[in-house]
Design an enzyme around this catalytic site. Structure first.
Site, short mmCIF file in Angstrom:
data_model
loop_
_atom_site.label_atom_id
_atom_site.label_comp_id
_atom_site.label_asym_id
_atom_site.label_seq_id
_atom_site.Cartn_x
_atom_site.Cartn_y
_atom_site.Cartn_z
N CYS A 53 36.54 -53.91 -1.18
CA CYS A 53 37.20 -52.63 -0.89
C CYS A 53 38.43 -52.50 -1.78
O CYS A 53 39.21 -53.44 -1.93
CB CYS A 53 37.60 -52.57 0.58
SG CYS A 53 38.33 -50.99 1.02
N CYS A 65 44.76 -53.35 2.62
CA CYS A 65 45.15 -53.59 4.02
C CYS A 65 45.34 -55.11 4.23
O CYS A 65 44.39 -55.88 4.06
CB CYS A 65 44.08 -53.03 4.95
SG CYS A 65 43.63 -51.33 4.53
N CYS A 75 42.84 -57.44 6.26
CA CYS A 75 41.38 -57.22 6.20
C CYS A 75 40.61 -58.22 5.34
O CYS A 75 40.97 -58.48 4.18
CB CYS A 75 41.11 -55.80 5.71
SG CYS A 75 39.36 -55.37 5.83
N CYS A 112 28.07 -47.76 15.79
CA CYS A 112 29.18 -47.43 14.89
C CYS A 112 28.97 -48.11 13.54
O CYS A 112 28.86 -49.34 13.48
CB CYS A 112 30.47 -47.90 15.54
SG CYS A 112 31.91 -47.55 14.55
N CYS A 165 28.59 -43.11 15.42
CA CYS A 165 29.97 -43.15 14.98
C CYS A 165 29.97 -43.72 13.56
O CYS A 165 29.14 -44.59 13.26
CB CYS A 165 30.80 -44.05 15.90
SG CYS A 165 32.51 -44.23 15.35
N CYS A 169 37.92 -40.89 16.88
CA CYS A 169 38.18 -42.26 17.36
C CYS A 169 39.32 -42.77 16.49
O CYS A 169 39.14 -42.94 15.29
CB CYS A 169 36.92 -43.11 17.19
SG CYS A 169 37.18 -44.86 17.54
N ARG A 221 39.69 -48.43 23.95
CA ARG A 221 38.74 -49.54 23.67
C ARG A 221 39.47 -50.85 23.43
O ARG A 221 40.35 -50.95 22.57
CB ARG A 221 37.86 -49.19 22.47
CG ARG A 221 36.84 -50.32 22.15
CD ARG A 221 35.79 -49.93 21.12
NE ARG A 221 35.14 -48.70 21.46
CZ ARG A 221 35.23 -47.58 20.75
NH1 ARG A 221 35.94 -47.56 19.65
NH2 ARG A 221 34.61 -46.49 21.14
N1 SAM Z 1 37.28 -49.00 5.56
C1 SAM Z 1 37.41 -48.09 6.62
C2 SAM Z 1 38.84 -47.78 6.95
O1 SAM Z 1 39.69 -48.66 6.90
O2 SAM Z 1 39.12 -46.63 7.26
C3 SAM Z 1 36.67 -48.48 7.86
C4 SAM Z 1 36.57 -49.91 8.33
S1 SAM Z 1 38.06 -50.69 8.80
C5 SAM Z 1 37.49 -52.34 8.92
C6 SAM Z 1 38.38 -50.11 10.44
C7 SAM Z 1 39.57 -50.66 11.20
O3 SAM Z 1 39.28 -51.97 11.67
C8 SAM Z 1 40.88 -50.80 10.49
O4 SAM Z 1 41.57 -49.59 10.38
C9 SAM Z 1 41.62 -51.78 11.39
O5 SAM Z 1 42.32 -51.08 12.40
C10 SAM Z 1 40.49 -52.61 12.02
N2 SAM Z 1 40.48 -53.97 11.47
C11 SAM Z 1 40.10 -54.33 10.23
N3 SAM Z 1 40.26 -55.66 10.04
C12 SAM Z 1 40.75 -56.15 11.20
C13 SAM Z 1 41.16 -57.45 11.63
N4 SAM Z 1 41.08 -58.51 10.83
N5 SAM Z 1 41.60 -57.60 12.89
C14 SAM Z 1 41.68 -56.53 13.72
N6 SAM Z 1 41.33 -55.28 13.37
C15 SAM Z 1 40.88 -55.08 12.12
C1 DTB Z 2 38.11 -50.47 15.03
O1 DTB Z 2 39.17 -49.98 15.45
N1 DTB Z 2 37.79 -51.74 15.10
C2 DTB Z 2 36.51 -52.00 14.47
C3 DTB Z 2 36.03 -50.56 14.14
N2 DTB Z 2 37.17 -49.77 14.44
C4 DTB Z 2 35.40 -50.27 12.86
C5 DTB Z 2 36.55 -52.97 13.36
C6 DTB Z 2 37.14 -54.29 13.75
C7 DTB Z 2 37.04 -55.18 12.57
C8 DTB Z 2 37.44 -56.58 12.90
C9 DTB Z 2 37.39 -57.49 11.73
C10 DTB Z 2 36.04 -57.65 11.12
O2 DTB Z 2 35.03 -57.92 11.81
O3 DTB Z 2 35.96 -57.56 9.87
FE1 SF4 Z 3 39.09 -51.43 3.14
FE2 SF4 Z 3 39.46 -53.15 5.12
FE3 SF4 Z 3 41.35 -51.39 4.56
FE4 SF4 Z 3 39.00 -50.54 5.67
S1 SF4 Z 3 40.54 -51.87 6.60
S2 SF4 Z 3 40.12 -49.63 3.94
S3 SF4 Z 3 37.58 -52.01 4.72
S4 SF4 Z 3 40.63 -53.05 3.19
#
Ligand code: SAM
Ligand code: DTB
Ligand code: SF4
Length: 352
Positions: A54, A58, A61, A98, A129, A189, A261
């Site tokens: 990506c 973030c 992530c 989702c 979703c 959401c 959630r």
């Molecule tokens: N890439 C898209 C975005 O960020 O809009 C969608 C997927 S992203 C993984 C969705 C959400 O998952 C993030 O905004 C964050 O709140 C949550 N998330 C991602 N990595 C996480 C982690 N390691 N622990 C907890 N929540 C996480």
């Molecule tokens: C959200 O708030 N939590 C989900 C979903 N929206 C997409 C993602 C959680 C991701 C947790 C870390 C992972 O599995 O990569």
């Molecule tokens: Fe990319 Fe992860 Fe950020 Fe979503 S949360 S935009 S997958 S780096």
């Protein structure tokens, strides 16, 4: 019913966080009971439809291309694979599916695939979703026309803390996407993550932003950071579990009619902690052994926990055998079509 307000002040929200724990739990549970069946929890299953590489940074992530987390990258999944996973989720008892992609935003050439995924998953009787990053007004409209029920796009943290977590897209970019989703008539959401090393006032600030949106998100995911080795937040200090429960309780009180959630982080929570989260007003979870890239509790364990607590879940709409057969046949036709374009897909740049 509790009043739906959009004018919460920072001091009012601070005062809720400052309540003695038992008073906060009692008040949150009272609001919860006035708006929902206290023994019902909605269950959604997640699938990563495009994993890793990506372009966003973030700091929490596993999928950001900026950090070496050892994650296996995957390009956009075949539609048939997504439909199979959705069927599995439905058979295990999920009511919503989702689909998440590690994109900054979808490219125009990705859109036909994701729209087809929405149509085919919906045909199985599941709510749909997607979380694909930022959307233009036109992309939100296309998703709405395909029948998408919910779009997930989190604010993540307070505007004040945000710059310490993400530098490649702004808070306003996120608010604009939420506006496009709302405008297109898709349910919103949106929530955030706690345990990022933020202060309590940042949790206050996040919930204040969500609660003072023109309309409350229908679904508010509260994620506990899943620490990922290789990311800048891989070694951050643990958040006090009671502070996580307080965040859920305050979200419940500020957004009385929204589903709150209990999202990422359940893998490291014991059953008693999860029960307290439900008591605080959480009424939705991610269900199934995997979130996007990290583990989630076993579905059988969650079912057992629900039985022990007397919790009921909503199930998917039962579609007839014919429409299910048609959904599968349609998926096979799509598979044939996509094999024609597979060569083109294989040469796609994996970054976004
Ligand atoms: N890439 C898209 C975005 O960020 O809009 C969608 C997927 S992203 C993984 C969705 C959400 O998952 C993030 O905004 C964050 O709140 C949550 N998330 C991602 N990595 C996480 C982690 N390691 N622990 C907890 N929540 C996480
Ligand atoms: C959200 O708030 N939590 C989900 C979903 N929206 C997409 C993602 C959680 C991701 C947790 C870390 C992972 O599995 O990569
Ligand atoms: Fe990319 Fe992860 Fe950020 Fe979503 S949360 S935009 S997958 S780096």
């Amino acid at each position: 019913m509790s009043a739906i307000r959009h004018d919460w002040s920072r001091n009012e929200i601070r005062a809720l966080f400052d309540l003695p724990f038992m008073d906060l739990m009692f008040r949150a549970q009272t609001v919860h009971r006035a708006n929902f069946d206290p023994n019902a929890v909605q269950v959604s299953t997640l699938l990563s439809i495009k994993t890793g590489a990506c372009p966003e940074d973030c700091k929490y992530c596993s999928q950001s291309g900026h950090y070496d987390t050892g994650l296996d990258k995957e390009k956009l999944l075949e539609i048939q694979k997504v439909v199979e996973e959705a069927l599995n989720a439905k058979e295990k008892g999920a009511s919503r599916f989702c689909m998440g992609a590690a994109w900054r935003s979808p490219r125009e050439k990705d859109m036909p695939y994701v729209l087809e995924m929405v149509k085919q998953v919906k045909a199985l009787g599941l709510e749909t979703c997607m979380t694909l990053g930022m959307l233009s007004a036109d992309q939100a409209q296309q998703l709405a026309e395909a029948g998408l029920d919910y779009y997930n796009h989190n604010l993540d943290t307070s505007p004040e803390h945000y710059g310490k977590i993400i530098t490649t897209r702004t808070y306003d970019d996120r608010l604009n996407t939420l506006g496009h989703v709302r405008e297109a008539g898709i349910k919103v959401c949106s929530g955030g993550i706690v345990g990022l090393g933020e202060a309590r006032d940042d949790r206050v600030g996040l919930l204040m932003q969500l609660a003072n949106l023109p309309a409350h998100p229908e679904s508010v995911p509260i994620n506990m950071l899943v620490k990922i080795e290789g990311t800048p937040l891989g070694n951050v200090d643990d958040l006090d579990p009671f502070e996580f429960i307080r965040t859920i309780a305050v979200a419940r009180m500020l957004m009385p009619a929204s589903h709150v959630r209990l999202s990422a982080g359940r893998e490291t929570m014991n059953d008693e902690m999860q029960a307290l989260c439900f008591m605080a007003g959480a009424n939705s979870i991610f269900y199934g052994e995997k979130l996007l890239t990290t583990p989630n509790p076993e579905a059988a364990h969650d079912r057992q926990l629900f039985t022990r607590l007397g919790i009921n879940t909503q199930t998917a709409v039962d579609v007839s055998d014919e429409s299910r057969a048609e959904a599968i046949a349609q998926s096979v036709r799509q598979q044939q079509l996509s094999s024609l374009t597979r060569d083109a897909m294989a040469t796609r740049d994996t970054v976004n």
